[in-house]
Design a protein around this motif. Sequence first.
Motif, PDB file in Angstrom:
ATOM      1  N   VAL A 253       1.375  -2.909  -4.339  1.00 17.73           N
ATOM      2  CA  VAL A 253       2.796  -2.916  -3.986  1.00 17.73           C
ATOM      3  C   VAL A 253       3.444  -1.766  -4.744  1.00 17.73           C
ATOM      4  CG1 VAL A 253       4.938  -4.208  -4.263  1.00 17.73           C
ATOM      5  CG2 VAL A 253       2.828  -5.407  -3.630  1.00 17.73           C
TER       6      VAL A 253
ATOM      7  N   LEU B 127       8.633  -7.258  -9.109  1.00 13.06           N
ATOM      8  CA  LEU B 127       7.233  -6.928  -8.830  1.00 13.06           C
ATOM      9  C   LEU B 127       6.998  -5.550  -9.423  1.00 13.06           C
ATOM     10  CD1 LEU B 127       7.289  -7.844  -5.014  1.00 13.06           C
ATOM     11  CD2 LEU B 127       6.098  -9.138  -6.788  1.00 13.06           C
ATOM     12  N   LEU B 128       6.063  -5.438 -10.351  1.00 13.18           N
ATOM     13  CA  LEU B 128       5.813  -4.124 -10.959  1.00 13.18           C
ATOM     14  C   LEU B 128       4.833  -3.289 -10.143  1.00 13.18           C
ATOM     15  CD1 LEU B 128       5.694  -4.713 -14.813  1.00 13.18           C
ATOM     16  CD2 LEU B 128       7.544  -3.792 -13.401  1.00 13.18           C
TER      17      LEU B 128
ATOM     18  N   PRO C  64      12.041 -11.638 -12.619  1.00 16.70           N
ATOM     19  CA  PRO C  64      12.130 -11.458 -11.167  1.00 16.70           C
ATOM     20  C   PRO C  64      11.956 -10.008 -10.732  1.00 16.70           C
ATOM     21  CG  PRO C  64      14.334 -11.765 -12.060  1.00 16.70           C
ATOM     22  CD  PRO C  64      13.371 -11.946 -13.213  1.00 16.70           C
TER      23      PRO C  64
ATOM     24  N   GLY D 148       5.878  -0.515  -6.964  1.00 16.75           N
ATOM     25  CA  GLY D 148       6.906  -1.130  -7.813  1.00 16.75           C
ATOM     26  C   GLY D 148       7.772  -0.102  -8.492  1.00 16.75           C
ATOM     27  N   PRO D 149       8.785  -0.504  -9.215  1.00 19.35           N
ATOM     28  CA  PRO D 149       9.209  -1.902  -9.243  1.00 19.35           C
ATOM     29  C   PRO D 149      10.048  -2.287  -8.019  1.00 19.35           C
ATOM     30  CG  PRO D 149      10.570  -0.589 -10.740  1.00 19.35           C
ATOM     31  CD  PRO D 149       9.553   0.339 -10.157  1.00 19.35           C
ATOM     32  N   VAL D 150       9.841  -3.519  -7.555  1.00 15.97           N
ATOM     33  CA  VAL D 150      10.706  -4.141  -6.549  1.00 15.97           C
ATOM     34  C   VAL D 150      11.444  -5.263  -7.270  1.00 15.97           C
ATOM     35  CG1 VAL D 150      10.801  -5.455  -4.401  1.00 15.97           C
ATOM     36  CG2 VAL D 150       9.083  -3.646  -4.668  1.00 15.97           C
ATOM     37  N   TRP D 151      12.755  -5.143  -7.331  1.00 16.08           N
ATOM     38  CA  TRP D 151      13.551  -6.118  -8.088  1.00 16.08           C
ATOM     39  C   TRP D 151      13.947  -7.297  -7.222  1.00 16.08           C
ATOM     40  CZ3 TRP D 151      14.062  -5.632 -13.216  1.00 16.08           C
ATOM     41  CH2 TRP D 151      13.774  -4.381 -13.768  1.00 16.08           C
TER      42      TRP D 151
END
Lengths: 197, 197
Positions: free
Chosen positions: B169, A158-159, A156, B171-174
Motif C-alpha cells: 500500500v 496505514l504506513l 489510524p 503510505g501513509p494513508v491517514w
Amino acid sequence: MTKVIADMSMSIDGFIADAADGVDELFEWYGNGDVETATAHPNITFPTSVPSADRLRQALNDVGALVVGRRLFDLTNGWGGRHPMGVPVFVVTHRAAPDWLAPDAPFVFVHDGVEAAVAAARQAAGDRLVGVASASITQQCLRLGLLDELHVNLVPVLLGTGVRWFEKVPGPVWAHDPQILEGTRVTRLVFPLDRSR
Amino acid sequence: MTKVIADMSMSIDGFIADAADGVDELFEWYGNGDVETATAHPNITFPTSVPSADRLRQALNDVGALVVGRRLFDLTNGWGGRHPMGVPVFVVTHRAAPDWLAPDAPFVFVHDGVEAAVAAARQAAGDRLVGVASASITQQCLRLGLLDELHVNLVPVLLGTGVRWFEKVPGPVWAHDPQILEGTRVTRLVFPLDRSR
C-alpha cells in the motif's frame, strides 16, 4: 507473579516504525493534546489527550523494568542515558555497553539472551510489570511463551512499509477479547494472551 | 455519493487468511453465539453474539453491491452461485465466468480492472454501500484512492503467517479515529479514511 507485557504503537497495517525507522506518524498521540504528563527524564513531558494522559500515568506507575533490543537502544542513543520511564532497562545484546554510558546508569547489558533478560527484569520489577518495547524482543518472547499481554496502541494510519511488530511468530497464538481505551489519534487495545488454547 | 468500504476479519498481526487460505480462526465469531442472522442464502445463517448479529444485520441492510477478486471467487466456489449478502457481486478477472454458473446468477465478471468494477458496483448499489472483500482489491482501491472506509473486524489471535490484508500500500494513508463495536471474539473498528492529509 510479575506480568510481562509488550506495549507498542502500531499502524493499522502492523508497522511500529517506517522504512527509515521513523515513528513520527505513530508517536503523534504522545504530543497532540494539552494534558502534560511528566516523566523520569527532566526534559521530556508528553502533552496528550486526557485518556492518553491517564494511560501514560498508569504505565509510568505500573511498569517496573523494561526489556529492549540493542537496535532500539542504539536508535534512541540509549535515551540519552536515562529512559523516560525511570526504571531499569535490560538491553539484550552481544556487544558491550557504549563507552559514553555512565557506569551507574540504569541499563543492564544482558549477553545470554531474552529469557535471561526477562528473568532479570522480573527480579528488578518486583510486583510491577515487565515491559517489552521492541519488535524483535516481542517476537522472541512469543516464541518462548514469556508474554502475558499485548498492549496495542493502534494508530489510524496505514504506513505501507516499515518495521512490522509481528514477523515469524509461531501461530496461532490466541488472546482474549481486549480491554479498549479510546484516545485521540490512538486506540489502546489490551489483549491478555490465552495460554489455555 | 455511494461510499466504498473494505470490510474483512483480520488477526492482530494483519492476516485475513492462514497460509492455506483457511479462515477458521478469523471467522469463529460468525458462529460463536446463539442469535441467528438469516442471509440471502437459504442454507446459511450466522449464529453470533448480540453485537455481532446487530452488525451483520446492518451490513446486510447497508451493502448494495460487492467487488471481489477472482481468487476469492474461486476459493469460495463462487459462494455456490449465490452470495449470502444477496447483492450483485462484481468479480475482477481476466478470465471468463465458469461454465457452471447460471447465466442469471448475480455475478458480473469485469475484465477491465478495479476502477471499472467499482464504478459498475456504485451504479448497482444506488444509495447503498459498495463492499470490498478481498485483500488484493482493497490494496488496488487504496492505490487508486477509491476507498472511503476500512471496517476492521479484529480477531484476538496472532496467526504468524498467511495472507496479509495490506501489502504494497503506498503510505501513509491517514484515517480518522474509529467507531468501535465490541463483540465476542471480535472487535469491530470502523476507520473513515482522511483524504485531507
